[in-house]
Design a protein around this motif. Sequence first.
Motif, PDB file in Angstrom:
ATOM      1  N   GLY A   1       0.690  -1.301  -0.039  1.00 17.96           N
ATOM      2  CA  GLY A   1      -0.246  -0.015   0.007  1.00 17.96           C
ATOM      3  C   GLY A   1       0.808   1.225   0.036  1.00 17.96           C
ATOM      4  O   GLY A   1       1.863   1.051   0.186  1.00 17.96           O
ATOM      5  N   PRO A   2       0.101   2.658  -0.296  1.00 17.82           N
ATOM      6  CA  PRO A   2       0.953   3.612  -0.188  1.00 17.82           C
ATOM      7  C   PRO A   2       1.231   4.320   1.148  1.00 17.82           C
ATOM      8  O   PRO A   2       0.681   3.653   2.021  1.00 17.82           O
ATOM      9  CB  PRO A   2      -0.001   4.766  -0.910  1.00 17.82           C
ATOM     10  CG  PRO A   2      -1.136   4.158  -0.605  1.00 17.82           C
ATOM     11  CD  PRO A   2      -1.279   2.455  -0.429  1.00 17.82           C
ATOM     12  N   LEU A   3       2.170   4.968   1.111  1.00 17.38           N
ATOM     13  CA  LEU A   3       2.735   5.734   2.393  1.00 17.38           C
ATOM     14  C   LEU A   3       1.395   6.565   2.970  1.00 17.38           C
ATOM     15  O   LEU A   3       1.300   6.451   4.316  1.00 17.38           O
ATOM     16  CB  LEU A   3       3.969   6.425   2.382  1.00 17.38           C
ATOM     17  CG  LEU A   3       5.057   5.626   1.998  1.00 17.38           C
ATOM     18  CD1 LEU A   3       6.406   6.306   1.623  1.00 17.38           C
ATOM     19  CD2 LEU A   3       5.562   4.785   3.264  1.00 17.38           C
ATOM     20  N   VAL A   4       0.978   7.433   2.104  1.00 12.66           N
ATOM     21  CA  VAL A   4      -0.074   8.227   2.465  1.00 12.66           C
ATOM     22  C   VAL A   4      -1.225   8.073   1.493  1.00 12.66           C
ATOM     23  O   VAL A   4      -1.212   7.441   0.650  1.00 12.66           O
ATOM     24  CB  VAL A   4       0.362   9.750   2.366  1.00 12.66           C
ATOM     25  CG1 VAL A   4       1.442   9.971   3.472  1.00 12.66           C
ATOM     26  CG2 VAL A   4       0.919  10.176   0.953  1.00 12.66           C
ATOM     27  N   ALA A   5      -2.232   8.686   2.180  1.00 11.33           N
ATOM     28  CA  ALA A   5      -3.600   8.608   1.252  1.00 11.33           C
ATOM     29  C   ALA A   5      -3.449   9.345   0.111  1.00 11.33           C
ATOM     30  O   ALA A   5      -2.856  10.260  -0.081  1.00 11.33           O
ATOM     31  CB  ALA A   5      -4.802   9.298   2.048  1.00 11.33           C
ATOM     32  N   PRO A   6      -4.147   8.877  -1.084  1.00 12.69           N
ATOM     33  CA  PRO A   6      -4.152   9.737  -2.232  1.00 12.69           C
ATOM     34  C   PRO A   6      -4.663  11.020  -2.154  1.00 12.69           C
ATOM     35  O   PRO A   6      -5.564  11.349  -1.381  1.00 12.69           O
ATOM     36  CB  PRO A   6      -5.258   8.910  -3.188  1.00 12.69           C
ATOM     37  CG  PRO A   6      -5.150   7.427  -2.625  1.00 12.69           C
ATOM     38  CD  PRO A   6      -4.922   7.627  -0.899  1.00 12.69           C
ATOM     39  N   GLY A   7      -3.924  12.121  -2.746  1.00 16.94           N
ATOM     40  CA  GLY A   7      -4.251  13.448  -2.660  1.00 16.94           C
ATOM     41  C   GLY A   7      -3.617  14.212  -1.560  1.00 16.94           C
ATOM     42  O   GLY A   7      -3.906  15.661  -1.452  1.00 16.94           O
ATOM     43  N   THR A   8      -2.793  13.308  -0.823  1.00 21.15           N
ATOM     44  CA  THR A   8      -2.097  14.140   0.316  1.00 21.15           C
ATOM     45  C   THR A   8      -0.453  14.652  -0.227  1.00 21.15           C
ATOM     46  O   THR A   8       0.073  13.987  -1.084  1.00 21.15           O
ATOM     47  CB  THR A   8      -1.663  13.273   1.280  1.00 21.15           C
ATOM     48  OG1 THR A   8      -2.834  12.888   1.808  1.00 21.15           O
ATOM     49  CG2 THR A   8      -0.947  13.904   2.461  1.00 21.15           C
ATOM     50  N   ALA A   9      -0.513  15.792  -0.354  1.00 19.32           N
ATOM     51  CA  ALA A   9       1.078  16.525  -0.813  1.00 19.32           C
ATOM     52  C   ALA A   9       1.992  16.347   0.314  1.00 19.32           C
ATOM     53  O   ALA A   9       1.701  16.538   1.496  1.00 19.32           O
ATOM     54  CB  ALA A   9       0.749  17.855  -1.249  1.00 19.32           C
ATOM     55  N   VAL A  10       3.250  15.873  -0.178  1.00 15.55           N
ATOM     56  CA  VAL A  10       4.521  15.594   0.808  1.00 15.55           C
ATOM     57  C   VAL A  10       5.505  16.218   0.187  1.00 15.55           C
ATOM     58  O   VAL A  10       5.902  16.391  -0.762  1.00 15.55           O
ATOM     59  CB  VAL A  10       4.704  14.126   0.923  1.00 15.55           C
ATOM     60  CG1 VAL A  10       5.806  13.990   1.846  1.00 15.55           C
ATOM     61  CG2 VAL A  10       3.568  13.325   1.057  1.00 15.55           C
ATOM     62  N   ALA A  11       6.209  17.230   1.230  1.00 10.62           N
ATOM     63  CA  ALA A  11       7.144  17.691   1.219  1.00 10.62           C
ATOM     64  C   ALA A  11       8.443  17.515   2.193  1.00 10.62           C
ATOM     65  O   ALA A  11       7.948  17.472   3.229  1.00 10.62           O
ATOM     66  CB  ALA A  11       7.050  19.406   1.013  1.00 10.62           C
ATOM     67  N   VAL A  12       9.708  17.666   1.823  1.00 13.17           N
ATOM     68  CA  VAL A  12      10.689  17.349   2.792  1.00 13.17           C
ATOM     69  C   VAL A  12      11.548  18.451   2.575  1.00 13.17           C
ATOM     70  O   VAL A  12      12.099  19.079   1.610  1.00 13.17           O
ATOM     71  CB  VAL A  12      11.250  15.951   2.257  1.00 13.17           C
ATOM     72  CG1 VAL A  12      11.787  15.820   0.966  1.00 13.17           C
ATOM     73  CG2 VAL A  12      12.400  15.769   3.499  1.00 13.17           C
ATOM     74  N   VAL A  13      12.018  18.626   4.110  1.00 10.51           N
ATOM     75  CA  VAL A  13      13.127  20.033   3.901  1.00 10.51           C
ATOM     76  C   VAL A  13      14.481  19.130   4.812  1.00 10.51           C
ATOM     77  O   VAL A  13      14.222  18.797   5.805  1.00 10.51           O
ATOM     78  CB  VAL A  13      12.728  21.009   4.897  1.00 10.51           C
ATOM     79  CG1 VAL A  13      13.934  21.819   5.066  1.00 10.51           C
ATOM     80  CG2 VAL A  13      11.700  21.972   3.979  1.00 10.51           C
TER      81      VAL A  13
END
Length: 555
Positions: free
Chosen positions: A304-316
């Motif tokens: 399965g995916p890490l997060v639900a569809p439609g969730t935006a993920v950014a990393v700093v």
Amino acid sequence: MRTVRDATFDVLRRAGMTTIFANPGSTEVSLLAGFPDDLEFVLALHEGSVVGMATGWAIARERPALALLHTTAGLGNAVGAIATARVNRAPLVVLVGQQDRRHLALEPFLTGRLDGLAGDYPVRVDQPVRAQDVPGAVARACHEAVTSRGPALVVVPMDDWSAPAGDDWSLTAGDGAGDGAGAGRAGGGTLAAPLRVIRPTAVADADLEPLVTLLAEARSPVLVVGAGADSAEAWRALTALAERLRCPVWQESFGARAGFPQDHPQFAGILPAGRSRLREVLAGHDAILTAGAPVFRQYPYEDGPLVAPGTAVAVVTDDPAEAHRSPADLALLASPAVVCARLATLLPARSTAVPPLPPRALPPVPPGRGEPLRAAHVLHELALRLAPETVVVEETPSSRPDLHRLVPARRPLGFLSAAMGGLGFALPAAVGLRMAAPDRPVVAVVGDGSALYGIQALWSAAHYEVGTLFVVLANGRYAVMDRLAERADAGKAPWPPFTEVRMAAMARSLGCPARRVETYRELGDVLDEVVPGLAGRREPLLLDVAVVPDPDFQP
């Protein structure tokens, strides 16, 4: 005659690496015999402890630490600890001994086949072509360790130390002054390392526009923080950003350090390490910003995916590898502290309420008369007494979830663990950390199975009067392995318990004072006696606390 050894000592002095952690062998005698009085030698009884102590020292001082290992046997024994140092982002310079250069072709006794022995875990491995190149290799290793945040190795044949450095050797390249690992000339050649390395951290507002837009337009943002944000500057920035966004803050799973004050009202807890529970925890958030953490640390594999569809993920993150492997919509390679401080200024303040957070952990019910201690009892009683500035070094795999719930990190470097996952880190790291930060109380909480991998560090703690408190949760088995085997549902596990082991007796045999604790009353009495004086304590103490295994494990 000025020797390569003399020149290298000058490089070490200039770089501030005047403490050397070592377990020496015959190939290092030419370096160590007649050791200068202004340098400090720290002996550990196993190479894993050498690197573990140096790792704790480097993390506490936020500068390179120096370790010395003995050819193949020493480097081989230390590879696991070197891997841990790399994943814990600890800058180390590791000198590795080698047989005499003049007959290496004949492969005499103790010749080390050292190329690749530590795998890809060192950030650099250097085998200088000439003896006169050794000082420059050490200087460069210092810079590489800081820039790449990991162990840099220099292999030195034993006869190199007595070779002439050259009449024209000098520490500085020219007339300019400055601090750093040093630059200059050696044996007629240029010392191949700059005097100073400047690492700018500023970020332009234009580069932050995609993050500003993502968070400003989010209906329900959330922050995920990690070991790369464990500094006073980053904590201030992330606190301001979280309060600006009025959002919950989660800590990465299996993180080596805390990236946010865990007693803050917006701190939500530790992310689960499985995908289904991860999606459940982050459900309802349409924008996730991770700071100083990858996307996302996992343990057991799940589909399965890490997060639900439609969730935006950014990393700093300022770790290129962490940025490049994160499956995110946007990765910004920069200092999390600098970026988050600026975001807190650029973003509009939100007026919405902070979403409901998971309930705070309830203290365990004290054991009844005749009932055994559990790890949660020990951790709760410890948490009640620890000063906020205490550093808790953790290596108790089956009880780690309880530790996270019951013992919050309230100051930067309040929590430290082995990011690699291998055992044997906590005891030596706690010793090195306390040596480097003698004004901070240090408590190592370890399982008895974990402690056995680094038990030799107790001798160093006792010999060098390092006042660390070691709390061993002794259940006489590899409890986390038992739980994982049960979860696999593939039949009985073949490994036996080791209930015959007595950690207190082993500690005393290494010169470290120790006490056995078996009841709730004994636990409270000894913690009341010892914990208030930890900051000024010079004598180590090991508490061998008998606990029953935890029946469940949810990473």
